[in-house]
Enzyme design. Sequence first.
Site, PDB file in Angstrom:
ATOM      1  N   LYS A  49      -9.385   1.418  -5.527  1.00 37.07           N
ATOM      2  CA  LYS A  49      -8.069   1.814  -5.599  1.00 37.07           C
ATOM      3  C   LYS A  49      -7.963   2.532  -6.743  1.00 37.07           C
ATOM      4  O   LYS A  49      -7.191   3.688  -6.875  1.00 37.07           O
ATOM      5  CB  LYS A  49      -7.169   0.677  -5.604  1.00 37.07           C
ATOM      6  CG  LYS A  49      -6.861  -0.024  -4.321  1.00 37.07           C
ATOM      7  CD  LYS A  49      -6.079  -0.951  -3.996  1.00 37.07           C
ATOM      8  CE  LYS A  49      -6.077  -2.373  -5.194  1.00 37.07           C
ATOM      9  NZ  LYS A  49      -7.272  -3.067  -5.161  1.00 37.07           N
ATOM     10  N   ARG A  68       2.199  -6.459  -3.821  1.00 38.01           N
ATOM     11  CA  ARG A  68       1.178  -7.455  -3.293  1.00 38.01           C
ATOM     12  C   ARG A  68       1.511  -8.563  -2.529  1.00 38.01           C
ATOM     13  O   ARG A  68       0.737  -9.464  -2.042  1.00 38.01           O
ATOM     14  CB  ARG A  68       0.487  -7.926  -4.524  1.00 38.01           C
ATOM     15  CG  ARG A  68      -1.198  -7.259  -4.797  1.00 38.01           C
ATOM     16  CD  ARG A  68      -1.373  -8.071  -6.225  1.00 38.01           C
ATOM     17  NE  ARG A  68      -2.812  -7.900  -6.414  1.00 38.01           N
ATOM     18  CZ  ARG A  68      -3.315  -7.009  -7.205  1.00 38.01           C
ATOM     19  NH1 ARG A  68      -2.434  -6.070  -7.764  1.00 38.01           N
ATOM     20  NH2 ARG A  68      -4.672  -6.978  -7.317  1.00 38.01           N
ATOM     21  N   ARG A 114     -19.040  -4.343 -12.030  1.00 36.65           N
ATOM     22  CA  ARG A 114     -18.473  -3.472 -12.646  1.00 36.65           C
ATOM     23  C   ARG A 114     -18.223  -3.631 -14.120  1.00 36.65           C
ATOM     24  O   ARG A 114     -18.180  -4.776 -14.528  1.00 36.65           O
ATOM     25  CB  ARG A 114     -16.781  -3.625 -11.899  1.00 36.65           C
ATOM     26  CG  ARG A 114     -15.783  -2.739 -12.400  1.00 36.65           C
ATOM     27  CD  ARG A 114     -14.663  -2.462 -11.700  1.00 36.65           C
ATOM     28  NE  ARG A 114     -13.730  -3.686 -11.766  1.00 36.65           N
ATOM     29  CZ  ARG A 114     -12.611  -3.822 -11.058  1.00 36.65           C
ATOM     30  NH1 ARG A 114     -12.051  -2.589 -10.440  1.00 36.65           N
ATOM     31  NH2 ARG A 114     -12.100  -4.956 -10.931  1.00 36.65           N
ATOM     32  N   ARG A 127     -14.440  -7.114 -16.895  1.00 33.96           N
ATOM     33  CA  ARG A 127     -13.070  -7.918 -16.723  1.00 33.96           C
ATOM     34  C   ARG A 127     -13.368  -9.564 -16.606  1.00 33.96           C
ATOM     35  O   ARG A 127     -14.171  -9.794 -15.984  1.00 33.96           O
ATOM     36  CB  ARG A 127     -12.222  -7.424 -15.670  1.00 33.96           C
ATOM     37  CG  ARG A 127     -11.573  -6.069 -16.199  1.00 33.96           C
ATOM     38  CD  ARG A 127     -10.855  -5.313 -15.012  1.00 33.96           C
ATOM     39  NE  ARG A 127     -10.064  -5.944 -14.139  1.00 33.96           N
ATOM     40  CZ  ARG A 127      -9.485  -5.763 -13.257  1.00 33.96           C
ATOM     41  NH1 ARG A 127      -9.510  -4.337 -12.814  1.00 33.96           N
ATOM     42  NH2 ARG A 127      -8.866  -6.466 -12.254  1.00 33.96           N
ATOM     43  N   ARG A 143      -9.397 -14.230  -5.569  1.00 28.89           N
ATOM     44  CA  ARG A 143      -8.641 -12.889  -5.565  1.00 28.89           C
ATOM     45  C   ARG A 143      -8.736 -12.571  -4.208  1.00 28.89           C
ATOM     46  O   ARG A 143      -7.759 -12.090  -3.547  1.00 28.89           O
ATOM     47  CB  ARG A 143      -9.181 -11.978  -6.586  1.00 28.89           C
ATOM     48  CG  ARG A 143      -8.768 -12.245  -7.878  1.00 28.89           C
ATOM     49  CD  ARG A 143      -9.605 -11.250  -8.921  1.00 28.89           C
ATOM     50  NE  ARG A 143      -9.327  -9.872  -8.832  1.00 28.89           N
ATOM     51  CZ  ARG A 143     -10.223  -8.710  -9.343  1.00 28.89           C
ATOM     52  NH1 ARG A 143     -11.432  -9.299  -9.888  1.00 28.89           N
ATOM     53  NH2 ARG A 143     -10.124  -7.693  -9.415  1.00 28.89           N
TER      54      ARG A 143
HETATM   55  P1  AMP Z   1      -5.741  -5.224 -10.285  1.00 31.31           P
HETATM   56  O1  AMP Z   1      -6.155  -4.593 -11.594  1.00 31.31           O
HETATM   57  O2  AMP Z   1      -4.652  -4.740  -9.402  1.00 31.31           O
HETATM   58  O3  AMP Z   1      -6.997  -5.783  -9.492  1.00 31.31           O
HETATM   59  O4  AMP Z   1      -5.168  -6.653 -10.711  1.00 31.31           O
HETATM   60  C1  AMP Z   1      -5.597  -7.647 -11.901  1.00 31.31           C
HETATM   61  C2  AMP Z   1      -4.846  -8.998 -11.553  1.00 31.31           C
HETATM   62  O5  AMP Z   1      -3.524  -8.642 -12.084  1.00 31.31           O
HETATM   63  C3  AMP Z   1      -4.438  -9.487 -10.429  1.00 31.31           C
HETATM   64  O6  AMP Z   1      -5.657 -10.477  -9.961  1.00 31.31           O
HETATM   65  C4  AMP Z   1      -3.219 -10.473 -10.580  1.00 31.31           C
HETATM   66  O7  AMP Z   1      -3.497 -11.755 -11.316  1.00 31.31           O
HETATM   67  C5  AMP Z   1      -2.509  -9.571 -11.728  1.00 31.31           C
HETATM   68  N1  AMP Z   1      -1.344  -8.320 -10.714  1.00 31.31           N
HETATM   69  C6  AMP Z   1      -1.555  -7.194 -10.582  1.00 31.31           C
HETATM   70  N2  AMP Z   1      -0.582  -6.615  -9.927  1.00 31.31           N
HETATM   71  C7  AMP Z   1       0.069  -7.570  -9.292  1.00 31.31           C
HETATM   72  C8  AMP Z   1       1.287  -7.820  -8.592  1.00 31.31           C
HETATM   73  N3  AMP Z   1       1.767  -6.651  -7.890  1.00 31.31           N
HETATM   74  N4  AMP Z   1       1.605  -8.826  -8.420  1.00 31.31           N
HETATM   75  C9  AMP Z   1       1.144 -10.207  -9.085  1.00 31.31           C
HETATM   76  N5  AMP Z   1      -0.041 -10.128  -9.679  1.00 31.31           N
HETATM   77  C10 AMP Z   1      -0.482  -8.972  -9.916  1.00 31.31           C
END
Ligand code: AMP
Length: 215
Positions: free
Chosen positions: A13, A88, A127, A160, A171
């Site tokens: 993404k 989400r 990654r 990360r 996740r």
């Molecule tokens: P991402 O970079 O999109 O993979 O997000 C990393 C982490 O941030 C996720 O595993 C969640 O813990 C948190 N996070 C990101 N976006 C959201 C969201 N829309 N709602 C809740 N937690 C989020």
Amino acid sequence: MRLVLFGPPGAGKGTQAAAIKDKFGIPHISTGEILREAIAAGTPVGVRAKAVVESGSLVPDEVVGELVALRLARSDARRGFLLDGFPRTLRQAEILEVVLKARKEPLDAVVKVNLNDDEVVRRLSGRRTCPSCGASFHVSFSPPKVEGLCDACGGPLRQRDDDREDVIRKRLTVYRDQTAPLASHYAKMGVLKEIEGSGPIEEVKQRILRALGAA
Ligand code: AMP
């Protein structure tokens, strides 16, 4: 253009968002990125979110909803936006609908990028990202020219905290249980476009642009 990009972690993404935002001249709004910045800066939201993000769970809907509402109110999002990683949950989709209804601006499209679990784990466990400029690499598939250093800005790369295999599995479960049901919600609204996320970055990008009628 008002877009949402969603899919399992590791579907690409963030990588694809960079290309799409340039094509449409819209800001890329990643809630994961906003949360990581808040955590690094030690803001009150960041302090509360740190353990949740590191465990692979979701930050509460109202907290993320507020962050997104504030970000969408900025002037660069007036002509459109690309949301990555939000909504989400169905509750977050409702929060977004309330914000967009007030602006009389419905979503144009929701792009769902599909990828199977084995490929997700392969991609995410290798990654490496650059905390300074956000560039992303993979130790086997797209390694940096100099090991451990960012090609774009020369900064040190890191893994990360939530890209460890146990957290990746968590996740994926969260995605399946809480996020994947959004597909039928957006299909009912007539805005869902599903594309396959495996294959070279450029091919996936073309699939997305074709789905948006912009190839
Ligand atoms: P991402 O970079 O999109 O993979 O997000 C990393 C982490 O941030 C996720 O595993 C969640 O813990 C948190 N996070 C990101 N976006 C959201 C969201 N829309 N709602 C809740 N937690 C989020």
